[in-house]
Design an enzyme around this catalytic site. Structure first.
Site, PDB file in Angstrom:
ATOM      1  N   SER A  61       8.992  -0.575  11.203  1.00  0.00           N
ATOM      2  CA  SER A  61      10.408  -0.755  10.849  1.00  0.00           C
ATOM      3  C   SER A  61      10.579  -1.357   9.460  1.00  0.00           C
ATOM      4  O   SER A  61      11.691  -1.455   8.955  1.00  0.00           O
ATOM      5  CB  SER A  61      11.113  -1.648  11.877  1.00  0.00           C
ATOM      6  OG  SER A  61      10.501  -2.926  11.901  1.00  0.00           O
ATOM      7  N   GLY A  62       9.479  -1.780   8.845  1.00  0.00           N
ATOM      8  CA  GLY A  62       9.582  -2.394   7.523  1.00  0.00           C
ATOM      9  C   GLY A  62       9.658  -1.349   6.418  1.00  0.00           C
ATOM     10  O   GLY A  62       9.647  -0.140   6.670  1.00  0.00           O
ATOM     11  N   PHE A  63       9.726  -1.834   5.189  1.00  0.00           N
ATOM     12  CA  PHE A  63       9.853  -0.915   4.056  1.00  0.00           C
ATOM     13  C   PHE A  63       8.606  -0.047   3.868  1.00  0.00           C
ATOM     14  O   PHE A  63       8.694   1.168   3.735  1.00  0.00           O
ATOM     15  CB  PHE A  63      10.135  -1.704   2.777  1.00  0.00           C
ATOM     16  CG  PHE A  63      11.564  -2.149   2.628  1.00  0.00           C
ATOM     17  CD1 PHE A  63      12.579  -1.626   3.414  1.00  0.00           C
ATOM     18  CD2 PHE A  63      11.911  -3.087   1.659  1.00  0.00           C
ATOM     19  CE1 PHE A  63      13.899  -2.028   3.264  1.00  0.00           C
ATOM     20  CE2 PHE A  63      13.222  -3.495   1.499  1.00  0.00           C
ATOM     21  CZ  PHE A  63      14.218  -2.969   2.300  1.00  0.00           C
ATOM     22  N   THR A  64       7.437  -0.694   3.820  1.00  0.00           N
ATOM     23  CA  THR A  64       6.243   0.134   3.614  1.00  0.00           C
ATOM     24  C   THR A  64       5.908   0.931   4.875  1.00  0.00           C
ATOM     25  O   THR A  64       5.392   2.039   4.790  1.00  0.00           O
ATOM     26  CB  THR A  64       5.027  -0.713   3.192  1.00  0.00           C
ATOM     27  OG1 THR A  64       4.754  -1.661   4.212  1.00  0.00           O
ATOM     28  CG2 THR A  64       5.287  -1.444   1.882  1.00  0.00           C
ATOM     29  N   CYS A  96       0.487  -4.130  -4.929  1.00  0.00           N
ATOM     30  CA  CYS A  96       1.310  -3.317  -5.846  1.00  0.00           C
ATOM     31  C   CYS A  96       1.186  -3.771  -7.299  1.00  0.00           C
ATOM     32  O   CYS A  96       0.864  -2.965  -8.188  1.00  0.00           O
ATOM     33  CB  CYS A  96       2.763  -3.338  -5.385  1.00  0.00           C
ATOM     34  SG  CYS A  96       3.338  -4.956  -4.856  1.00  0.00           S
ATOM     35  N   ASN A 123       6.151   0.700  -6.129  1.00  0.00           N
ATOM     36  CA  ASN A 123       5.434  -0.312  -5.342  1.00  0.00           C
ATOM     37  C   ASN A 123       5.246   0.095  -3.890  1.00  0.00           C
ATOM     38  O   ASN A 123       4.274  -0.298  -3.244  1.00  0.00           O
ATOM     39  CB  ASN A 123       6.177  -1.650  -5.396  1.00  0.00           C
ATOM     40  CG  ASN A 123       7.630  -1.523  -4.999  1.00  0.00           C
ATOM     41  OD1 ASN A 123       8.391  -0.850  -5.693  1.00  0.00           O
ATOM     42  ND2 ASN A 123       8.020  -2.131  -3.898  1.00  0.00           N
TER      43      ASN A 123
END
Ligand SMILES: NC(=O)c1ccc[n+]([C@@H]2O[C@H](COP(=O)([O-])OP(=O)(O)OC[C@H]3O[C@@H](n4cnc5c(N)ncnc54)[C@H](OP(=O)(O)O)[C@@H]3O)[C@@H](O)[C@H]2O)c1
Length: 345
Positions: A11-14, A146, A309
């Site tokens: 569910s996170g960005f990455t 990143c 990133n």
């Protein structure tokens, strides 16, 4: 035959970027995406670009048995859960910093120690352009950070080709987008606070300095600014060579290192509006742009490097590393060329 994959922290960005890449990957099938907060909810309800997939989040306590597990969790989670991750999957690719450094002493110095230091020797750091031979067959992979990736890709050819000896002064300034802070980025990344800023957030002592120095074998003076972008890390590296360096030396070093690399492209002068590396030009892609300029009157060389990133700096790099580890085409699932024109990423 496709391989099954789990994304812990889906569910996170990455995690969302990993899911985007894996659902389009010819060699993988996503078996599980975990989230404690969104357990039972559809993946598309969190990542609107993934509406239409029939995936639902499940609890990371109940890991399915799969071929590959990607961990996109905050620092500290992977080292605590590494046995469960390795029981569930033959290959574990960790996007956090938990296995990037090579000694307990380094974690004591740069982080808050390490609970499984005996595994640090087993883990392979992933920056495939530079150490792909170590990644083939690896089953515990630590995807590079990143800011470290942007910096290392910019500077590495100078050391590999002998343009620099390692004794020179190197000063690096990285500008980063708000997605680096993750989906729960906090007050500093909230829209009203982030909008319009060029805010130093790690003037000294940034943790990625440890990765950069480990890889380049030299010390760098590193500073980070939070800027008003969503995606992107843009490194400006000021280098002060001891002796004369020509443009021919530089082109030789950079072309020699990167000419066969599918994900690194040069932007060093040329013509048009985007003459040097530009995060906007690589947004959503696994590409890095690298470029340089000479400043003879100040005996300075300035190197630029730009990545997304969440792609080359995390999810894309992790999938690239998995491709190498598992013997797939390196570019599999990573062919997206980006968009132009496009708004601020
Ligand atoms: N953002 C970047 O640009 C970037 C770049 C390179 C590396 N990284 C690294 O990648 C990792 C993920 O970053 P991110 O930006 O994607 O973070 P994020 O957006 O905050 O997502 C974190 C994910 O981990 C899950 N999670 C949190 N605690 C957990 C736990 N104890 N057990 C299982 N799952 C847990 C969260 O979901 P639930 O809480 O719902 O379970 C969420 O899905 C971090 O280690 C970060 O340093 C990030």
């Amino acid at each position: 035959m496709t391989l099954s994959a789990t994304v812990v922290g889906g569910s996170g960005f990455t995690g969302g970027e990993l899911l985007r890449l894996l659902v389009g990957h010819p060699e993988f099938e996503v078996a599980q995406a975990t989230s404690r907060s969104y357990d039972g909810k559809s993946v598309g309800s969190v990542h609107p670009n993934l509406r239409g997939t029939d995936l639902r989040f499940s609890d990371p306590a109940d890991l399915e048995s799969v071929d590959v597990l990607f961990a996109a969790t905050p620092h500290g989670v992977s080292m605590e859960r590494i046995d469960a991750f390795r029981d569930a999957a033959d290959t574990v690719v960790d996007l956090s910093a938990d296995f990037r450094l090579d000694s307990e002493a380094a974690y004591d110095e740069w982080y808050d120690g390490h609970s499984r230091p005996e595994l640090l020797d087993e883990a392979e750091y992933a920056l495939p352009e530079i150490n792909r031979e170590n990644l083939a067959g690896a089953d515990l992979i630590a995807s590079g950070g990143c800011n470290a990736t942007a910096t290392i890709l910019g500077l590495y050819p100078l050391f590999a080709d002998g343009v620099l000896s390692g004794d020179e002064q190197v000063v690096v300034d990285v500008k980063v987008g708000s997605s680096e802070g993750g989906a729960g980025g906090g007050e500093a990344s909230s829209h009203p606070e982030r909008s319009g800023v060029v805010r130093p957030y790690a003037p000294t002592g940034h943790r990625h300095e440890a990765e950069i120095e480990r890889f380049l074998g030299t010390s760098v003076s590193f500073t980070c600014h939070a800027v008003d972008m969503i995606r992107g890390a843009s490194a400006t590296c000021h280098v002060f060579p001891d002796g004369p360096v020509s443009k021919g030396d530089l082109w030789g070093a950079y072309r020699g290192t990167y000419e066969d690399e599918p994900f690194v492209r040069m932007a060093a002068g040329g013509s048009g509006v985007y003459r040097y590396p530009e995060p906007k030009a690589v947004a959503g892609t696994n590409h890095a742009e690298v470029g340089f300029e000479l400043d003879p009157s100040n005996k300075r060389l300035v190197v630029f490097s730009a990545i997304d990133n969440m792609m080359k700096g995390s999810a894309g790099q992790a999938v690239h590393a998995a491709n190498v580890a598992l013997g797939f085409e390196e570019t599999a699932g990573l062919e997206f060329q980006g968009l132009h024109p496009v708004g601020a990423p």
